[in-house]
Design an enzyme around this catalytic site. Structure first.
Site, mmCIF file in Angstrom:
data_model
loop_
_atom_site.group_PDB
_atom_site.id
_atom_site.type_symbol
_atom_site.label_atom_id
_atom_site.label_comp_id
_atom_site.label_asym_id
_atom_site.label_seq_id
_atom_site.Cartn_x
_atom_site.Cartn_y
_atom_site.Cartn_z
ATOM 1 N N TYR A 195 0.746 -1.116 0.172
ATOM 2 C CA TYR A 195 -0.063 -0.155 -0.122
ATOM 3 C C TYR A 195 0.829 1.325 0.166
ATOM 4 C CZ TYR A 195 -3.600 3.465 1.508
ATOM 5 O OH TYR A 195 -4.395 4.575 1.745
ATOM 6 N N ASP B 49 9.102 2.736 0.104
ATOM 7 C CA ASP B 49 8.369 3.341 0.771
ATOM 8 C C ASP B 49 8.520 3.173 2.494
ATOM 9 O OD1 ASP B 49 5.916 4.514 1.806
ATOM 10 O OD2 ASP B 49 4.469 3.555 0.652
ATOM 11 N N LYS C 185 3.873 9.243 8.947
ATOM 12 C CA LYS C 185 3.637 8.867 10.239
ATOM 13 C C LYS C 185 4.511 9.197 11.424
ATOM 14 C CE LYS C 185 0.710 5.156 8.038
ATOM 15 N NZ LYS C 185 0.651 4.512 7.255
HETATM 16 C C1 PLP Z 1 0.145 4.664 5.719
HETATM 17 C C2 PLP Z 1 1.146 4.552 4.646
HETATM 18 C C3 PLP Z 1 0.985 5.338 3.423
HETATM 19 C C4 PLP Z 1 -0.039 6.272 3.188
HETATM 20 O O1 PLP Z 1 0.168 7.303 4.132
HETATM 21 P P1 PLP Z 1 -1.192 8.242 4.355
HETATM 22 O O2 PLP Z 1 -0.427 9.371 5.453
HETATM 23 O O3 PLP Z 1 -2.247 7.492 4.955
HETATM 24 O O4 PLP Z 1 -1.501 9.040 3.400
HETATM 25 C C5 PLP Z 1 1.837 4.921 2.269
HETATM 26 N N1 PLP Z 1 2.692 4.145 2.476
HETATM 27 C C6 PLP Z 1 2.616 3.191 3.561
HETATM 28 C C7 PLP Z 1 3.642 1.973 3.295
HETATM 29 C C8 PLP Z 1 2.049 3.485 4.435
HETATM 30 O O5 PLP Z 1 1.911 2.505 5.518
#
Ligand code: PLP
Length: 432
Positions: free
Chosen positions: A144, A239, A267
């Protein structure tokens, strides 16, 4: 457990907000029941609007590695507030956080702040395309990367939980530019590259996937990705929105000793406020406006209040690097105790853990990729989730999300959780 106020709020919300929530997994749809409306959090605990207390294993979905409301973050926000909320002009805090990010994550030579993980990945992909002058990207099934169009193809997290990993509304054009490979399977990547020779701008991956449950990238696989990207002139993007500052000060890339070309962050970098970032090799980052032609912008990007919380978090990390060792030991003990309980009742569930991220899959055997994760019995997970919730333990309301351990969780709380998990296992596996 009395949840009257949560029920009333949910009813009101359902009339006004699609599904009653502002992000899908919050709605408890896959596990059933009424979502809890949360009033406050402190340390490892959160409290709902009916006054029920929960040991929190979501940690705001990742940011709260120090638990809720740590002194040093609240103080930083209060101090920043004294000076106003937003200027749309550069501030000193942005320079300081950029310096810290580049110091803690050595592959990042330059960085741009944004407001969410989604913005970070979306912008990183545009930059990689601008830099390579190629259109296609490779992502991995079950990973994701936020909710921008290019990534909602076989995506993880809520998209997976609700069975719509590929979303309506994403155009065919966009979908054809996103190729999907199998996690931990280098041949699936090689095949795509051969079939799309010279057309691939970037490969994006969660080096430790945390949105199809928790699945570690295998070191050989990640190293092979790095090699292929070098050979083919493809931009490798890690990511690390979830893993950055969670698994080590320098994220998963520090654990594996692999340098991506670009890294996306979110985060923890915002300490519970909306901050994301992407950064990496100077040569690539200099393509970004206003130093280069690839456009990217944001009215609230680098917002002083949000950045103050992030800065406080990163400074704390820099001065307390032993937190990662502490979290490792605490999380490992927790997992060993759960495994022992499972062993006692003769069940062998897949329990994946990397540092303070973990996932208990209701299936047997190794879970190494998306297909393996799909073997999970989500019905059993629902029973498990609801049993624990009613005992004051708040797990992520989906089989496919990570459980987070924070520095605030006490040994007693973790032991209580193991005890309640054992009770839940006995109910779930009674008939087998
Ligand atoms: C949470 C997450 C996202 C998206 O971040 P948001 O702040 O919710 O837009 C993208 N990549 C990874 C790996 C994530 O865990």
């Amino acid at each position: 457990m009395n949840i009257e106020n949560s029920i009333k709020l949910y009813q009101r919300a359902l009339e006004l907000i699609p599904g009653g929530v502002n992000s899908p997994v919050r709605a408890f749809k896959s596990v059933g029941g009424n979502p809890r409306f949360i009033k406050k959090g402190f340390g490892s605990k959160i409290y709902d609007v009916d006054g029920n207390e929960y040991i929190d294993f979501i940690g705001g979905w990742g940011p709260h590695i120090f638990g809720h409301k740590p002194d040093f973050i609240i103080k930083a926000i209060e101090e920043a507030l004294e000076n106003g909320t937003s200027f749309g002009a550069p501030t000193e805090a942005e320079v300081r956080i950029a310096e810290l990010i580049c110091e803690l994550v050595p592959s990042i030579e330059m960085v741009r702040l944004v407001n969410s993980g989604t913005e970070a990945t979306m912008s990183a992909i545009r930059l990689a395309r601008g830099f390579t002058q190629k259109d296609k990207i490779i992502k991995f099934e079950g990973c994701y990367h936020g909710h921008s169009d290019s990534f909602l193809i076989k995506a993880g997290s809520g998209a997976l939980t609700f069975g719509v990993p590929t979303s309506p509304g994403v155009t065919k054009g966009t979908a054809t530019d996103t190729l999907t490979a199998k996690f931990n399977d280098i041949n699936s990547v090689k095949d795509l590259i051969t079939k799309n020779k010279g057309q691939i701008a970037a490969i994006i991956i969660e080096p430790v996937a945390g949105n199809m449950g928790v699945i570690a990238g295998e070191p050989d696989f990640l190293r092979a990705l790095r090699d292929i990207c070098n050979e083919e002139g493809i931009v490798l993007i890690f990511d690390e929105v979830m893993t950055g500052f969670r698994l080590a000060k320098g994220g998963a890339q520090e654990l594996y000793g692999i340098k991506p070309d670009l890294t996306t962050l979110g985060k923890i970098i915002g300490g519970g406020m909306p901050v994301g970032a992407f950064g990496g090799r100077k040569e690539i980052m200099l393509m970004l406006a206003p130093s280069g032609p690839v456009y990217q912008a944001g009215t609230l990007s680098g917002n002083p209040i949000a950045v103050s919380a992030g800065l406080a978090s990163l400074e704390y990390i820099k001065n307390n690097l032993q937190v990662y060792n502490d979290l490792e030991i605490k999380s490992n003990n927790f997992v060993l105790k759960i495994k022992e309980k499972l062993h006692q009742i003769g069940k062998n569930l897949a329990l994946n853990r990397v540092g303070s991220m973990l996932c208990l899959f209701f299936c047997k055997g190794k879970v190494r990729c998306f297909e393996d994760a799909l073997n999970s019995d989500t019905q059993k997970f629902s029973t498990f989730f609801n049993y624990l919730l009613n005992k004051g333990i708040y797990l992520p309301p989906s089989q496919y999300e990570a459980i987070f351990i924070s520095t605030a969780h006490t040994e007693d709380e973790l032991n209580y959780t193991v005890e309640k998990m054992e009770e839940a296992f006995k109910i779930i596996f009674k008939k087998e």
